[in-house]
Design a protein around this motif. Sequence first.
Motif, PDB file in Angstrom:
ATOM      1  N   UNK A 135      -1.790  -1.172  -5.439  1.00 13.15           N
ATOM      2  CA  UNK A 135      -1.305  -1.066  -6.815  1.00 13.15           C
ATOM      3  C   UNK A 135      -2.475  -1.107  -7.790  1.00 13.15           C
ATOM      4  N   UNK A 136      -3.481  -1.932  -7.494  1.00 16.43           N
ATOM      5  CA  UNK A 136      -4.670  -1.992  -8.349  1.00 16.43           C
ATOM      6  C   UNK A 136      -5.430  -0.672  -8.317  1.00 16.43           C
ATOM      7  N   UNK A 137      -5.488  -0.032  -7.147  1.00 13.62           N
ATOM      8  CA  UNK A 137      -6.130   1.282  -7.054  1.00 13.62           C
ATOM      9  C   UNK A 137      -5.460   2.275  -7.994  1.00 13.62           C
ATOM     10  N   UNK A 138      -4.136   2.295  -7.961  1.00 15.26           N
ATOM     11  CA  UNK A 138      -3.396   3.254  -8.777  1.00 15.26           C
ATOM     12  C   UNK A 138      -3.567   2.956 -10.268  1.00 15.26           C
ATOM     13  N   UNK A 139      -3.561   1.680 -10.622  1.00 15.73           N
ATOM     14  CA  UNK A 139      -3.692   1.318 -12.034  1.00 15.73           C
ATOM     15  C   UNK A 139      -5.089   1.604 -12.576  1.00 15.73           C
ATOM     16  N   UNK A 140      -6.055   1.737 -11.686  1.00 17.06           N
ATOM     17  CA  UNK A 140      -7.431   2.040 -12.110  1.00 17.06           C
ATOM     18  C   UNK A 140      -7.642   3.525 -12.364  1.00 17.06           C
ATOM     19  N   UNK A 141      -6.691   4.364 -11.951  1.00 19.38           N
ATOM     20  CA  UNK A 141      -6.819   5.815 -12.113  1.00 19.38           C
ATOM     21  C   UNK A 141      -6.312   6.256 -13.483  1.00 19.38           C
ATOM     22  N   UNK A 142      -6.750   7.429 -13.950  1.00 14.21           N
ATOM     23  CA  UNK A 142      -6.228   7.950 -15.228  1.00 14.21           C
ATOM     24  C   UNK A 142      -4.702   7.995 -15.204  1.00 14.21           C
ATOM     25  N   UNK A 143      -4.080   7.512 -16.271  1.00 17.39           N
ATOM     26  CA  UNK A 143      -2.629   7.366 -16.316  1.00 17.39           C
ATOM     27  C   UNK A 143      -2.017   8.286 -17.365  1.00 17.39           C
ATOM     28  N   UNK A 144      -0.722   8.476 -17.240  1.00 18.80           N
ATOM     29  CA  UNK A 144       0.050   9.215 -18.237  1.00 18.80           C
ATOM     30  C   UNK A 144       1.237   8.345 -18.651  1.00 18.80           C
ATOM     31  N   UNK A 145       1.499   8.308 -19.959  1.00 17.95           N
ATOM     32  CA  UNK A 145       2.667   7.609 -20.486  1.00 17.95           C
ATOM     33  C   UNK A 145       3.581   8.631 -21.146  1.00 17.95           C
ATOM     34  N   UNK A 183      -7.164  14.414   4.094  1.00 20.33           N
ATOM     35  CA  UNK A 183      -7.723  13.060   4.088  1.00 20.33           C
ATOM     36  C   UNK A 183      -6.613  12.037   3.817  1.00 20.33           C
ATOM     37  N   UNK A 184      -5.860  11.642   4.834  1.00 18.99           N
ATOM     38  CA  UNK A 184      -4.821  10.623   4.622  1.00 18.99           C
ATOM     39  C   UNK A 184      -5.427   9.368   3.988  1.00 18.99           C
ATOM     40  N   UNK A 185      -4.705   8.798   3.037  1.00 21.64           N
ATOM     41  CA  UNK A 185      -5.239   7.637   2.329  1.00 21.64           C
ATOM     42  C   UNK A 185      -4.143   6.621   2.054  1.00 21.64           C
ATOM     43  N   UNK A 186      -4.594   5.398   1.768  1.00 25.26           N
ATOM     44  CA  UNK A 186      -3.705   4.354   1.297  1.00 25.26           C
ATOM     45  C   UNK A 186      -4.218   3.845  -0.041  1.00 25.26           C
ATOM     46  N   UNK A 187      -3.302   3.532  -0.945  1.00 24.41           N
ATOM     47  CA  UNK A 187      -3.657   3.069  -2.288  1.00 24.41           C
ATOM     48  C   UNK A 187      -2.940   1.758  -2.567  1.00 24.41           C
ATOM     49  N   UNK A 241       0.850  -1.196   0.000  1.00 28.74           N
ATOM     50  CA  UNK A 241       0.000   0.000   0.000  1.00 28.74           C
ATOM     51  C   UNK A 241       0.883   1.242   0.000  1.00 28.74           C
ATOM     52  N   UNK A 242       0.492   2.234  -0.787  1.00 26.56           N
ATOM     53  CA  UNK A 242       1.136   3.545  -0.756  1.00 26.56           C
ATOM     54  C   UNK A 242       0.353   4.429   0.195  1.00 26.56           C
ATOM     55  N   UNK A 243       1.010   4.905   1.232  1.00 25.06           N
ATOM     56  CA  UNK A 243       0.384   5.806   2.200  1.00 25.06           C
ATOM     57  C   UNK A 243       0.692   7.255   1.827  1.00 25.06           C
ATOM     58  N   UNK A 244      -0.331   8.100   1.844  1.00 26.47           N
ATOM     59  CA  UNK A 244      -0.136   9.543   1.677  1.00 26.47           C
ATOM     60  C   UNK A 244      -0.687  10.212   2.925  1.00 26.47           C
ATOM     61  N   UNK A 245       0.197  10.878   3.663  1.00 26.68           N
ATOM     62  CA  UNK A 245      -0.222  11.497   4.909  1.00 26.68           C
ATOM     63  C   UNK A 245       0.584  12.759   5.174  1.00 26.68           C
ATOM     64  N   UNK A 265       6.997   3.747  -0.615  1.00 24.28           N
ATOM     65  CA  UNK A 265       6.136   3.204   0.429  1.00 24.28           C
ATOM     66  C   UNK A 265       5.191   4.262   1.000  1.00 24.28           C
ATOM     67  N   UNK A 266       5.662   5.476   1.064  1.00 16.01           N
ATOM     68  CA  UNK A 266       4.890   6.530   1.725  1.00 16.01           C
ATOM     69  C   UNK A 266       5.250   7.891   1.141  1.00 16.01           C
ATOM     70  N   UNK A 267       4.242   8.750   0.995  1.00 14.86           N
ATOM     71  CA  UNK A 267       4.464  10.147   0.623  1.00 14.86           C
ATOM     72  C   UNK A 267       3.979  10.991   1.792  1.00 14.86           C
TER      73      UNK A 267
END
Length: 257
Positions: free
Chosen positions: A111-121, A105-109, A96-100, A227-229
Amino acid sequence: MTRLTRRQFLVGSSLGASALALGGCDLLGSNDQTQTILGSAETLTMTVQRLLQSRGALAREFAEANVSPTFRVNGTSAPDSEEYARLREDGFQSWRLTIDGLVERPQQFSLLDLKALPARTQITRHDCVEGWSAIGKWTGVPLGSLLKSVGLKSSARYAVFHCADELEKTLDGSGRYYESIDLIDAFHPQTILAYAMNGQDLSIGHGAPLRLRVERQLGYKQAKYLMRIEIVESFAQLWGGGGGYWEDRGYEWYAGI
């Protein structure tokens, strides 16, 4: 007469100042005047870059045909902690990636959560402080969109990236890799949290499951094994106070190119 491009000038300036900081650290590291000079050079580099280009100016992007056939692994090739070994064993399903920090609103994501979001290549060039470069194709989530989703408090100034790799065994944790950027670079359109390289999930050597790509800065800013931001107002409470593992040991905090 040879003419330098803006990128060549900025790369040369950054490499030169970093080399001075590291090459002379034993002799000059405790010299306050030297540290003041180095700090001034870093500020000049950042000021020059941001004067020469707008906040949203893009680093050069390349065509598929330009992708390098080999891309060296920089820094750690694989974290050796038990925690990372467990994550690796289950294919990062439990990662899980923690952002706090200074967020509403601290959150955890996952890998599937992140891949489901709009992406940039983007296909960009990685410039290492050691003097080599390579072009790679990166896919991931724009960092700015994640920061918007958690909501930043008014005192937020920097994003700090805490990583799984420990380059030096220390009791206080100061040997664990970390990096930071300011919010100008955090919201830049090419600053992404990459989970894929050259059309494949990140390899272990290149930072699986997630790494930072901040394309207008040198390679050591591209933190791997995220791991964490943590969103902070200053670096005062972070180990050496320099804003990054290498910065605590003499590198420049701003490594713009």
